[in-house]
Design a protein around this motif. Structure first.
Motif, PDB file in Angstrom:
ATOM      1  N   GLY A  15      41.635  18.559   1.999  1.00 13.73           N
ATOM      2  CA  GLY A  15      41.758  17.144   2.304  1.00 13.73           C
ATOM      3  C   GLY A  15      42.978  16.483   1.691  1.00 13.73           C
ATOM      4  O   GLY A  15      43.320  15.349   2.044  1.00 13.73           O
ATOM      5  N   GLY A  16      43.629  17.186   0.786  1.00 15.50           N
ATOM      6  CA  GLY A  16      44.798  16.644   0.115  1.00 15.50           C
ATOM      7  C   GLY A  16      46.070  16.823   0.916  1.00 15.50           C
ATOM      8  O   GLY A  16      46.049  17.282   2.070  1.00 15.50           O
ATOM      9  N   SER A  17      47.186  16.456   0.292  1.00 15.45           N
ATOM     10  CA  SER A  17      48.487  16.490   0.961  1.00 15.45           C
ATOM     11  C   SER A  17      49.523  17.172   0.085  1.00 15.45           C
ATOM     12  O   SER A  17      49.430  17.155  -1.145  1.00 15.45           O
ATOM     13  N   LEU A  18      50.504  17.757   0.739  1.00 14.73           N
ATOM     14  CA  LEU A  18      51.689  18.300   0.086  1.00 14.73           C
ATOM     15  C   LEU A  18      52.884  18.044   0.994  1.00 14.73           C
ATOM     16  O   LEU A  18      52.737  17.950   2.215  1.00 14.73           O
ATOM     17  N   ARG A  19      54.042  17.979   0.373  1.00 22.03           N
ATOM     18  CA  ARG A  19      55.277  17.829   1.139  1.00 22.03           C
ATOM     19  C   ARG A  19      56.235  18.930   0.727  1.00 22.03           C
ATOM     20  O   ARG A  19      56.625  19.016  -0.441  1.00 22.03           O
ATOM     21  N   LEU A  20      56.594  19.770   1.678  1.00 27.71           N
ATOM     22  CA  LEU A  20      57.550  20.835   1.436  1.00 27.71           C
ATOM     23  C   LEU A  20      58.957  20.373   1.806  1.00 27.71           C
ATOM     24  O   LEU A  20      59.125  19.590   2.743  1.00 27.71           O
ATOM     25  N   SER A  21      59.925  20.876   1.076  1.00 23.76           N
ATOM     26  CA  SER A  21      61.324  20.589   1.368  1.00 23.76           C
ATOM     27  C   SER A  21      62.083  21.892   1.523  1.00 23.76           C
ATOM     28  O   SER A  21      61.744  22.896   0.891  1.00 23.76           O
ATOM     29  N   CYS A  22      63.122  21.851   2.332  1.00 24.32           N
ATOM     30  CA  CYS A  22      63.989  23.008   2.537  1.00 24.32           C
ATOM     31  C   CYS A  22      65.425  22.503   2.554  1.00 24.32           C
ATOM     32  O   CYS A  22      65.799  21.749   3.457  1.00 24.32           O
ATOM     33  N   ALA A  23      66.200  22.909   1.574  1.00 24.69           N
ATOM     34  CA  ALA A  23      67.595  22.493   1.489  1.00 24.69           C
ATOM     35  C   ALA A  23      68.483  23.615   1.979  1.00 24.69           C
ATOM     36  O   ALA A  23      68.399  24.747   1.483  1.00 24.69           O
ATOM     37  N   ALA A  24      69.358  23.293   2.935  1.00 32.97           N
ATOM     38  CA  ALA A  24      70.271  24.272   3.501  1.00 32.97           C
ATOM     39  C   ALA A  24      71.675  24.053   2.962  1.00 32.97           C
ATOM     40  O   ALA A  24      72.118  22.919   2.795  1.00 32.97           O
ATOM     41  N   SER A  25      72.373  25.151   2.703  1.00 33.79           N
ATOM     42  CA  SER A  25      73.768  25.078   2.274  1.00 33.79           C
ATOM     43  C   SER A  25      74.527  26.227   2.913  1.00 33.79           C
ATOM     44  O   SER A  25      73.942  27.143   3.467  1.00 33.79           O
ATOM     45  N   GLY A  26      75.847  26.148   2.847  1.00 32.81           N
ATOM     46  CA  GLY A  26      76.673  27.153   3.488  1.00 32.81           C
ATOM     47  C   GLY A  26      77.223  26.614   4.798  1.00 32.81           C
ATOM     48  O   GLY A  26      77.608  25.453   4.882  1.00 32.81           O
ATOM     49  N   VAL A  27      77.207  27.446   5.832  1.00 30.24           N
ATOM     50  CA  VAL A  27      77.771  27.050   7.126  1.00 30.24           C
ATOM     51  C   VAL A  27      76.712  26.281   7.906  1.00 30.24           C
ATOM     52  O   VAL A  27      76.174  26.761   8.913  1.00 30.24           O
ATOM     53  N   VAL A  28      76.407  25.088   7.450  1.00 30.42           N
ATOM     54  CA  VAL A  28      75.322  24.309   8.048  1.00 30.42           C
ATOM     55  C   VAL A  28      75.703  23.729   9.397  1.00 30.42           C
ATOM     56  O   VAL A  28      74.824  23.327  10.168  1.00 30.42           O
ATOM     57  N   SER A  29      77.006  23.695   9.708  1.00 33.29           N
ATOM     58  CA  SER A  29      77.437  23.119  10.985  1.00 33.29           C
ATOM     59  C   SER A  29      76.944  23.941  12.168  1.00 33.29           C
ATOM     60  O   SER A  29      76.919  23.471  13.299  1.00 33.29           O
ATOM     61  N   ARG A  30      76.544  25.179  11.904  1.00 33.44           N
ATOM     62  CA  ARG A  30      76.078  26.038  12.996  1.00 33.44           C
ATOM     63  C   ARG A  30      74.569  25.968  13.192  1.00 33.44           C
ATOM     64  O   ARG A  30      74.048  26.621  14.102  1.00 33.44           O
ATOM     65  N   ILE A  31      73.883  25.213  12.363  1.00 32.99           N
ATOM     66  CA  ILE A  31      72.427  25.149  12.473  1.00 32.99           C
ATOM     67  C   ILE A  31      72.027  24.479  13.773  1.00 32.99           C
ATOM     68  O   ILE A  31      72.474  23.366  14.072  1.00 32.99           O
ATOM     69  N   ASN A  32      71.181  25.133  14.529  1.00 32.44           N
ATOM     70  CA  ASN A  32      70.677  24.603  15.792  1.00 32.44           C
ATOM     71  C   ASN A  32      69.261  24.096  15.602  1.00 32.44           C
ATOM     72  O   ASN A  32      68.977  22.914  15.751  1.00 32.44           O
ATOM     73  N   THR A  33      68.375  24.988  15.253  1.00 39.64           N
ATOM     74  CA  THR A  33      66.973  24.643  15.087  1.00 39.64           C
ATOM     75  C   THR A  33      66.525  24.989  13.673  1.00 39.64           C
ATOM     76  O   THR A  33      66.960  25.991  13.104  1.00 39.64           O
ATOM     77  N   MET A  34      65.677  24.149  13.129  1.00 39.90           N
ATOM     78  CA  MET A  34      65.089  24.395  11.822  1.00 39.90           C
ATOM     79  C   MET A  34      63.578  24.525  12.007  1.00 39.90           C
ATOM     80  O   MET A  34      62.991  23.811  12.832  1.00 39.90           O
ATOM     81  N   ALA A  35      62.976  25.404  11.248  1.00 41.59           N
ATOM     82  CA  ALA A  35      61.560  25.681  11.466  1.00 41.59           C
ATOM     83  C   ALA A  35      60.843  26.025  10.176  1.00 41.59           C
ATOM     84  O   ALA A  35      61.462  26.462   9.200  1.00 41.59           O
ATOM     85  N   TRP A  36      59.541  25.828  10.213  1.00 42.49           N
ATOM     86  CA  TRP A  36      58.649  26.272   9.144  1.00 42.49           C
ATOM     87  C   TRP A  36      57.725  27.349   9.705  1.00 42.49           C
ATOM     88  O   TRP A  36      57.140  27.176  10.767  1.00 42.49           O
ATOM     89  N   TYR A  37      57.610  28.427   8.972  1.00 38.21           N
ATOM     90  CA  TYR A  37      56.667  29.489   9.275  1.00 38.21           C
ATOM     91  C   TYR A  37      55.719  29.622   8.082  1.00 38.21           C
ATOM     92  O   TYR A  37      55.996  29.130   6.995  1.00 38.21           O
ATOM     93  N   ARG A  38      54.635  30.317   8.307  1.00 37.80           N
ATOM     94  CA  ARG A  38      53.751  30.641   7.197  1.00 37.80           C
ATOM     95  C   ARG A  38      53.138  32.017   7.416  1.00 37.80           C
ATOM     96  O   ARG A  38      53.012  32.485   8.535  1.00 37.80           O
ATOM     97  N   GLN A  39      52.794  32.618   6.292  1.00 47.40           N
ATOM     98  CA  GLN A  39      52.175  33.933   6.342  1.00 47.40           C
ATOM     99  C   GLN A  39      51.046  33.988   5.327  1.00 47.40           C
ATOM    100  O   GLN A  39      51.280  33.920   4.119  1.00 47.40           O
ATOM    101  N   ALA A  40      49.848  34.074   5.843  1.00 43.74           N
ATOM    102  CA  ALA A  40      48.685  34.229   4.976  1.00 43.74           C
ATOM    103  C   ALA A  40      48.526  35.702   4.612  1.00 43.74           C
ATOM    104  O   ALA A  40      49.012  36.583   5.311  1.00 43.74           O
ATOM    105  N   GLN A  41      47.862  35.947   3.524  1.00 41.27           N
ATOM    106  CA  GLN A  41      47.692  37.317   3.045  1.00 41.27           C
ATOM    107  C   GLN A  41      46.990  38.159   4.103  1.00 41.27           C
ATOM    108  O   GLN A  41      45.941  37.769   4.621  1.00 41.27           O
ATOM    109  N   GLY A  42      47.596  39.274   4.439  1.00 40.79           N
ATOM    110  CA  GLY A  42      47.016  40.182   5.416  1.00 40.79           C
ATOM    111  C   GLY A  42      47.206  39.784   6.861  1.00 40.79           C
ATOM    112  O   GLY A  42      46.667  40.441   7.761  1.00 40.79           O
ATOM    113  N   LYS A  43      47.960  38.716   7.095  1.00 38.99           N
ATOM    114  CA  LYS A  43      48.171  38.246   8.463  1.00 38.99           C
ATOM    115  C   LYS A  43      49.657  38.226   8.806  1.00 38.99           C
ATOM    116  O   LYS A  43      50.511  38.293   7.934  1.00 38.99           O
TER     117      LYS A  43
END
Length: 114
Positions: A15-43
């Motif tokens: 029921g709680g909340s969290l906020r994730l952040s992702c900071a990109a550096s390097g050749v960021v001008s080429r970034i098209n799409t940004m995404a979040w993935y997740r992987q649970a244990q065993g999945k």
């Protein structure tokens, strides 16, 4: 090359909340799409949400209405606001960008206790 650093994971009660952040550096001008993935244990790693260069967003059915993906105006920092968290959201969350090669962050653990 693009480097990605995630932050914001942790332990939260159901029921709680969290906020994730992702900071990109390097050749960021080429970034098209940004995404979040997740992987649970065993999945397999699964796509949680993505945001295109134009700002279009898409979500996995399991998180629709609870998670929100966004980014800053510079398009170098991406966020994932996670509300109404459930124990089944427990996983390692990874940031990824398509630039056009695919780059990955190191992952951040999110644990939701019941």
């Amino acid at each position: 090359q693009v480097q990605l650093v995630e932050s914001g994971g942790g332990l939260v009660q159901a029921g709680g909340s969290l906020r994730l952040s992702c900071a990109a550096s390097g050749v960021v001008s080429r970034i098209n799409t940004m995404a979040w993935y997740r992987q649970a244990q065993g999945k397999k790693r699964e796509l949680v949400a993505h945001i295109t260069w134009e700002g279009s967003t898409n979500y996995a059915d399991s998180v629709k209405g609870r998670f929100a993906i966004s980014r800053d105006n510079a398009k170098t920092t991406m966020y994932l606001q996670m509300d109404s968290l459930k124990p089944e959201d427990t996983a390692v969350y990874y940031c990824s960008v398509w630039a056009p090669n695919v780059y990955w962050g190191q992952g951040t653990q999110v644990t939701v206790s019941s």
